[in-house]
Design a protein around this motif. Structure first.
Motif, PDB file in Angstrom:
ATOM      1  N   PHE A 206      -2.882  -3.508 -36.510  1.00 25.14           N
ATOM      2  CA  PHE A 206      -2.552  -2.363 -37.381  1.00 25.14           C
ATOM      3  C   PHE A 206      -1.039  -2.197 -37.485  1.00 25.14           C
ATOM      4  O   PHE A 206      -0.487  -1.141 -37.136  1.00 25.14           O
ATOM      5  N   PRO A 207      -0.326  -3.220 -37.941  1.00 26.19           N
ATOM      6  CA  PRO A 207       1.154  -3.194 -37.871  1.00 26.19           C
ATOM      7  C   PRO A 207       1.805  -2.070 -38.670  1.00 26.19           C
ATOM      8  O   PRO A 207       2.940  -1.692 -38.375  1.00 26.19           O
ATOM      9  N   ASP A 208       1.044  -1.523 -39.650  1.00 26.76           N
ATOM     10  CA  ASP A 208       1.650  -0.452 -40.474  1.00 26.76           C
ATOM     11  C   ASP A 208       1.195   0.941 -40.037  1.00 26.76           C
ATOM     12  O   ASP A 208       1.463   1.928 -40.715  1.00 26.76           O
ATOM     13  N   ARG A 209       0.529   1.014 -38.881  1.00 25.72           N
ATOM     14  CA  ARG A 209       0.032   2.329 -38.405  1.00 25.72           C
ATOM     15  C   ARG A 209       0.327   2.529 -36.920  1.00 25.72           C
ATOM     16  O   ARG A 209      -0.439   3.162 -36.198  1.00 25.72           O
ATOM     17  N   VAL A 210       1.437   2.001 -36.440  1.00 30.44           N
ATOM     18  CA  VAL A 210       1.821   2.158 -35.029  1.00 30.44           C
ATOM     19  C   VAL A 210       3.206   2.782 -34.926  1.00 30.44           C
ATOM     20  O   VAL A 210       4.063   2.604 -35.818  1.00 30.44           O
ATOM     21  N   LEU A 211       3.405   3.529 -33.859  1.00 30.04           N
ATOM     22  CA  LEU A 211       4.689   4.184 -33.554  1.00 30.04           C
ATOM     23  C   LEU A 211       5.005   3.939 -32.085  1.00 30.04           C
ATOM     24  O   LEU A 211       4.101   3.624 -31.294  1.00 30.04           O
ATOM     25  N   TRP A 212       6.306   4.125 -31.728  1.00 32.80           N
ATOM     26  CA  TRP A 212       6.699   3.951 -30.338  1.00 32.80           C
ATOM     27  C   TRP A 212       7.594   5.116 -29.929  1.00 32.80           C
ATOM     28  O   TRP A 212       8.343   5.650 -30.757  1.00 32.80           O
ATOM     29  N   GLY A 213       7.497   5.512 -28.651  1.00 35.76           N
ATOM     30  CA  GLY A 213       8.390   6.571 -28.163  1.00 35.76           C
ATOM     31  C   GLY A 213       8.687   6.377 -26.692  1.00 35.76           C
ATOM     32  O   GLY A 213       7.921   5.725 -25.962  1.00 35.76           O
ATOM     33  N   THR A 214       9.805   6.959 -26.234  1.00 37.03           N
ATOM     34  CA  THR A 214      10.158   6.852 -24.813  1.00 37.03           C
ATOM     35  C   THR A 214       9.276   7.723 -23.933  1.00 37.03           C
ATOM     36  O   THR A 214       9.057   7.415 -22.768  1.00 37.03           O
ATOM     37  N   ASP A 215       8.787   8.850 -24.498  1.00 36.71           N
ATOM     38  CA  ASP A 215       8.109   9.910 -23.755  1.00 36.71           C
ATOM     39  C   ASP A 215       9.054  10.600 -22.762  1.00 36.71           C
ATOM     40  O   ASP A 215       8.602  11.301 -21.856  1.00 36.71           O
ATOM     41  N   TRP A 216      10.371  10.437 -22.981  1.00 31.02           N
ATOM     42  CA  TRP A 216      11.327  11.196 -22.163  1.00 31.02           C
ATOM     43  C   TRP A 216      11.053  12.685 -22.375  1.00 31.02           C
ATOM     44  O   TRP A 216      10.695  13.085 -23.490  1.00 31.02           O
ATOM     45  N   PRO A 217      11.120  13.488 -21.307  1.00 35.68           N
ATOM     46  CA  PRO A 217      11.503  13.214 -19.923  1.00 35.68           C
ATOM     47  C   PRO A 217      10.320  12.889 -18.998  1.00 35.68           C
ATOM     48  O   PRO A 217      10.357  13.211 -17.818  1.00 35.68           O
ATOM     49  N   HIS A 218       9.256  12.297 -19.521  1.00 39.15           N
ATOM     50  CA  HIS A 218       8.211  11.711 -18.678  1.00 39.15           C
ATOM     51  C   HIS A 218       7.562  12.708 -17.719  1.00 39.15           C
ATOM     52  O   HIS A 218       7.583  12.525 -16.500  1.00 39.15           O
ATOM     53  N   PRO A 219       6.932  13.760 -18.234  1.00 35.06           N
ATOM     54  CA  PRO A 219       6.329  14.738 -17.334  1.00 35.06           C
ATOM     55  C   PRO A 219       5.180  14.163 -16.526  1.00 35.06           C
ATOM     56  O   PRO A 219       4.515  13.214 -16.949  1.00 35.06           O
ATOM     57  N   ASN A 220       4.991  14.739 -15.339  1.00 36.67           N
ATOM     58  CA  ASN A 220       3.806  14.475 -14.518  1.00 36.67           C
ATOM     59  C   ASN A 220       3.713  13.050 -13.987  1.00 36.67           C
ATOM     60  O   ASN A 220       2.606  12.589 -13.696  1.00 36.67           O
ATOM     61  N   LEU A 221       4.820  12.367 -13.859  1.00 38.06           N
ATOM     62  CA  LEU A 221       4.750  11.047 -13.193  1.00 38.06           C
ATOM     63  C   LEU A 221       5.016  11.267 -11.712  1.00 38.06           C
ATOM     64  O   LEU A 221       5.920  12.010 -11.337  1.00 38.06           O
ATOM     65  N   LYS A 222       4.195  10.618 -10.871  1.00 39.46           N
ATOM     66  CA  LYS A 222       4.365  10.874  -9.436  1.00 39.46           C
ATOM     67  C   LYS A 222       4.888   9.676  -8.666  1.00 39.46           C
ATOM     68  O   LYS A 222       5.671   9.798  -7.759  1.00 39.46           O
ATOM     69  N   ASP A 223       4.435   8.440  -9.073  1.00 37.19           N
ATOM     70  CA  ASP A 223       4.777   7.352  -8.154  1.00 37.19           C
ATOM     71  C   ASP A 223       6.049   6.607  -8.532  1.00 37.19           C
ATOM     72  O   ASP A 223       6.670   5.994  -7.675  1.00 37.19           O
ATOM     73  N   HIS A 224       6.445   6.618  -9.797  1.00 41.17           N
ATOM     74  CA  HIS A 224       7.770   6.068 -10.092  1.00 41.17           C
ATOM     75  C   HIS A 224       8.246   6.656 -11.411  1.00 41.17           C
ATOM     76  O   HIS A 224       7.438   7.036 -12.261  1.00 41.17           O
TER      77      HIS A 224
END
Ligand SMILES: O=C(O)/C=C(\C=C(/O)C(=O)O)C(=O)O
Length: 305
Positions: A248-266
């Motif tokens: 689906f090359p014309d229906r995808v997006l990308w993001g950093t998800d900064w500031p990355h909430p709720n990550l615990k192990d790294h």
């Protein structure tokens, strides 16, 4: 900092590396957040986590450091339906940020119009049980029908195991739909197994459905395993994200998800997350679609060439 002692979550990574991957001109970070500052924009009483403050200034400094040109700022559940911090980030972006809001059925047309004027272009429906309480489907359908009048889309965040029961609701939505993080597939299952096949069927049968191929750090079981000596390669996520990008090359997006909430192990280094992109979008043409053409068509259609 001492913040992690209070809530157990990790602060976002200070001093991210500069990516080795050269982002294409006009690249859009299509999934990120601003949190507070809590003193100015209090967190929602109904929240299920309290993040560290993460301001528009830090978000836009990261944008420039990584080589992005624009952002899509997504309302996070810790602010509930109080969109002030997100809207404040949009109005201070010089037109370089669009937003996705959280609204309740009590939202007025004037409030929607004011958010539209600030740059909001969608609403977010969250079904991840550790993040939100249940919202009745009739309220969500009512909201989706109303915001369609402004040409807005609906961003959905759910876990793969819940797709079967949500299928009828999702396929009844009258707008473009954008799935956060591929619907959180269990990447320990085969990429051609029944669970991910259902998600691919969702996209195949419904051309109004897009997906973000972001957050490998949330999905990976193997963790930031080295691949050819690279860190943050999250090798078990690559087949899933590549499959969505290539089908689906014309229906995808990308993001950093900064500031990355709720990550615990790294906590990922955002520069290394950007270096993950060529593993999932393996040609300059796919990178151009993922990072520039698709987000521009969805969020800045008036500027389309
Ligand atoms: O930031 C993400 O997209 C993922 C998470 C949180 C939220 O989306 C939110 O609180 O709105 C998560 O998985 O905890």
């Amino acid at each position: 900092g001492d913040f992690t002692k209070t809530t157990g979550w990790m602060d976002w990574y200070t001093g991210p590396s500069r990516p080795a991957f050269q982002l294409p001109a006009g690249a859009v970070d299509a999934h990120c957040h601003v949190f507070g500052p809590g003193a100015e924009f209090p967190y929602a009483p109904e929240r299920k986590y309290t993040p560290c403050d993460a301001s528009k200034h830090e978000l836009y400094a990261l944008r420039d450091h990584l080589g992005f040109a624009r952002n899509v700022v997504v309302q996070a559940t810790c602010h509930g339906a109080d969109n002030r911090a997100m809207v404040d980030a949009l109005v201070h972006s010089g037109g370089k940020a669009r937003g996705v809001a959280t609204v309740r059925r009590s939202v007025t047309d004037d409030e929607i119009q004011a958010m539209h004027d600030a740059g909001v272009r969608g609403v977010r429906f969250n079904f991840v049980k550790r993040l939100v309480d249940f919202t009745p489907k009739d309220e969500l359908l009512e909201i989706a029908s109303r915001i369609a009048r402004w040409g807005w889309h609906v961003v959905i965040y759910f876990e793969a195991v819940d797709l079967p029961e949500l299928w009828d609701f999702f396929t009844a939505l009258p707008t473009t739909i954008v799935v956060d993080h591929m619907g959180r597939p269990d990447v320990s299952q085969p990429v051609d197994g029944p669970e991910f096949e259902l998600f691919l069927k969702f996209m195949r049968q419904h051309p109004n459905v897009w997906s973000k191929v972001s957050c490998p750090e949330r999905l990976s079981v193997t963790g930031p395993k080295a691949l050819d000596g690279e860190r943050h390669a999250y090798v078990d996520v690559i087949p899933f994200a590549r499959r969505v990008v290539e089908e689906f090359p014309d229906r995808v997006l990308w993001g950093t998800d900064w500031p990355h909430p709720n990550l615990k192990d790294h906590m990922p280094d955002d520069g290394l997350l950007v270096d993950f992109i060529p593993h999932i979008a393996t040609t300059p043409e796919l990178q151009q679609q993922l990072l520039v053409d698709n987000p521009m068509r969805l969020y800045w259609p008036e500027e389309q060439r």
